[in-house]
Design a protein around this motif. Sequence first.
Motif, PDB file in Angstrom:
ATOM      1  N   ARG A   1      -5.126  -9.580  -6.596  1.00  0.00           N
ATOM      2  CA  ARG A   1      -3.797  -9.292  -6.117  1.00  0.00           C
ATOM      3  C   ARG A   1      -3.088 -10.469  -5.875  1.00  0.00           C
ATOM      4  O   ARG A   1      -1.836 -10.339  -6.117  1.00  0.00           O
ATOM      5  CB  ARG A   1      -4.331  -8.768  -4.554  1.00  0.00           C
ATOM      6  CG  ARG A   1      -4.832  -7.456  -4.475  1.00  0.00           C
ATOM      7  CD  ARG A   1      -4.894  -6.784  -3.322  1.00  0.00           C
ATOM      8  NE  ARG A   1      -5.534  -5.497  -3.038  1.00  0.00           N
ATOM      9  CZ  ARG A   1      -5.603  -4.721  -1.955  1.00  0.00           C
ATOM     10  NH1 ARG A   1      -5.212  -5.281  -0.871  1.00  0.00           N
ATOM     11  NH2 ARG A   1      -6.430  -3.539  -2.079  1.00  0.00           N
TER      12      ARG A   1
ATOM     13  N   GLU B   1       1.422  -1.780  -4.243  1.00  0.00           N
ATOM     14  CA  GLU B   1       0.895  -1.967  -2.904  1.00  0.00           C
ATOM     15  C   GLU B   1       1.331  -3.333  -2.301  1.00  0.00           C
ATOM     16  O   GLU B   1       1.243  -3.470  -1.216  1.00  0.00           O
ATOM     17  CB  GLU B   1      -0.570  -1.562  -3.019  1.00  0.00           C
ATOM     18  CG  GLU B   1      -0.860  -0.184  -2.967  1.00  0.00           C
ATOM     19  CD  GLU B   1      -0.494   0.694  -1.844  1.00  0.00           C
ATOM     20  OE1 GLU B   1      -0.411  -0.008  -0.691  1.00  0.00           O
ATOM     21  OE2 GLU B   1      -0.128   1.809  -2.009  1.00  0.00           O
ATOM     22  N   TYR B   2       1.606  -4.234  -3.320  1.00  0.00           N
ATOM     23  CA  TYR B   2       1.933  -5.359  -2.882  1.00  0.00           C
ATOM     24  C   TYR B   2       3.133  -5.196  -2.368  1.00  0.00           C
ATOM     25  O   TYR B   2       3.294  -6.193  -1.048  1.00  0.00           O
ATOM     26  CB  TYR B   2       1.785  -6.378  -4.169  1.00  0.00           C
ATOM     27  CG  TYR B   2       2.461  -7.809  -3.979  1.00  0.00           C
ATOM     28  CD1 TYR B   2       1.444  -8.842  -3.270  1.00  0.00           C
ATOM     29  CD2 TYR B   2       3.496  -8.116  -4.248  1.00  0.00           C
ATOM     30  CE1 TYR B   2       1.896 -10.133  -2.958  1.00  0.00           C
ATOM     31  CE2 TYR B   2       4.198  -9.415  -4.046  1.00  0.00           C
ATOM     32  CZ  TYR B   2       3.606 -10.491  -3.374  1.00  0.00           C
ATOM     33  OH  TYR B   2       3.820 -11.790  -3.221  1.00  0.00           O
TER      34      TYR B   2
ATOM     35  N   ASP C   1       6.388   2.224   0.834  1.00  0.00           N
ATOM     36  CA  ASP C   1       5.296   2.821  -0.143  1.00  0.00           C
ATOM     37  C   ASP C   1       6.050   3.646  -1.197  1.00  0.00           C
ATOM     38  O   ASP C   1       6.406   4.872  -0.781  1.00  0.00           O
ATOM     39  CB  ASP C   1       4.281   3.546   0.700  1.00  0.00           C
ATOM     40  CG  ASP C   1       3.013   4.038  -0.114  1.00  0.00           C
ATOM     41  OD1 ASP C   1       3.284   3.863  -1.383  1.00  0.00           O
ATOM     42  OD2 ASP C   1       2.221   4.434   0.644  1.00  0.00           O
TER      43      ASP C   1
ATOM     44  N   HIS D   1       4.510  -2.933  -0.978  1.00  0.00           N
ATOM     45  CA  HIS D   1       4.409  -2.186   0.324  1.00  0.00           C
ATOM     46  C   HIS D   1       3.873  -2.992   1.337  1.00  0.00           C
ATOM     47  O   HIS D   1       4.314  -2.865   2.510  1.00  0.00           O
ATOM     48  CB  HIS D   1       3.096  -1.129  -0.022  1.00  0.00           C
ATOM     49  CG  HIS D   1       2.892  -0.112   1.280  1.00  0.00           C
ATOM     50  ND1 HIS D   1       1.897   0.785   1.331  1.00  0.00           N
ATOM     51  CD2 HIS D   1       3.498   0.238   2.323  1.00  0.00           C
ATOM     52  CE1 HIS D   1       1.784   1.233   2.369  1.00  0.00           C
ATOM     53  NE2 HIS D   1       2.992   1.191   3.125  1.00  0.00           N
ATOM     54  N   GLY D   2       2.856  -3.909   1.243  1.00  0.00           N
ATOM     55  CA  GLY D   2       2.574  -4.835   2.232  1.00  0.00           C
ATOM     56  C   GLY D   2       3.719  -5.707   2.534  1.00  0.00           C
ATOM     57  O   GLY D   2       3.745  -6.374   3.511  1.00  0.00           O
ATOM     58  N   GLN D   3       4.608  -6.163   1.529  1.00  0.00           N
ATOM     59  CA  GLN D   3       5.692  -7.177   1.940  1.00  0.00           C
ATOM     60  C   GLN D   3       6.846  -6.430   2.577  1.00  0.00           C
ATOM     61  O   GLN D   3       7.417  -6.994   3.526  1.00  0.00           O
ATOM     62  CB  GLN D   3       6.286  -7.420   0.763  1.00  0.00           C
ATOM     63  CG  GLN D   3       5.343  -8.347  -0.217  1.00  0.00           C
ATOM     64  CD  GLN D   3       4.995  -9.773   0.480  1.00  0.00           C
ATOM     65  OE1 GLN D   3       5.775 -10.504   0.624  1.00  0.00           O
ATOM     66  NE2 GLN D   3       3.532  -9.929   0.573  1.00  0.00           N
TER      67      GLN D   3
END
Length: 281
Positions: A26, A151-152, A160, A154-156
């Motif tokens: 990741r 998804e990276y 989504d 999304h985390g930032q």
Amino acid sequence: MITDTTTFLEHLQTQRALYRYKLPSRPDAGRFIDQLMRLMFPVTQDCRSISQHVEETYQHLNQQLVCLLQPLEKNLKESPTVVTERFFERLPAIYDNLLFDAHAIADNDPAAVGIEEVVAVYPGFYAIAVYRIAHELLKQDVPLLPRMLTEYAHGQTGIDIHPGAQIGKAFFIDHGTGVVIGETTVIGDNVKIYQGVTLGATHVAKSMAQKKRHPTIENNVVIYANATILGGYTVVGHDSVIGGNVWLTSSVEPHSLVFHQHQTDVRMKSLEVIEPINFVI
């Protein structure tokens, strides 16, 4: 049951050999995305940028993508090098689409002071950019890596967007936290959505995996905060406005105004009985 360390390590070794996909890390995927963004939009440079020379950075990113694709080579229809070449051939078109997105945000958000601010700090723009990059890789039948990239993001950002969604030009996500856009969603041009919007499915059964499960949003639609629009047969007609907190599972005609009506009573804090003031939202 695994009861001792030796058995546990043997089990892990067996599992490692059985995994269908060998994935890049990741952090490597995230570094690729962020360096690619800095290449396209140098306003986002930092102290550790790999090079000030565009061509050198471009070649380095080519090498990075080949490296990310190598663990998936057995599951690619073409070699990592060919997939990489085709992706970078499409990069100018991705860049053009991102400029449409950035201008849509700058033109429609009164708080935006210019396109440089949008590119540098707006989470909606970043999430859209990563989606467009991941979507291009998915079109080349690259497994799993496109989802890893989104998804990276999304985390930032808290946004989504599935890489399989189809999104038109000049897409505007304002604020963005909690936005969910499902895999088979289709979004037209000049669409604006706000925080908390869900474009989802009415059913989550695995048997629906190959069917259209998510809604279609036609051109020039505005969807306000916390609206939920569900279902593969749900079509929001062009030039419609979907109000905040709406729950929608059926289609609406073009030029529709859909809103959720809620009554709030406000009373003065007093011992006397006072007629309520009614606000209709």
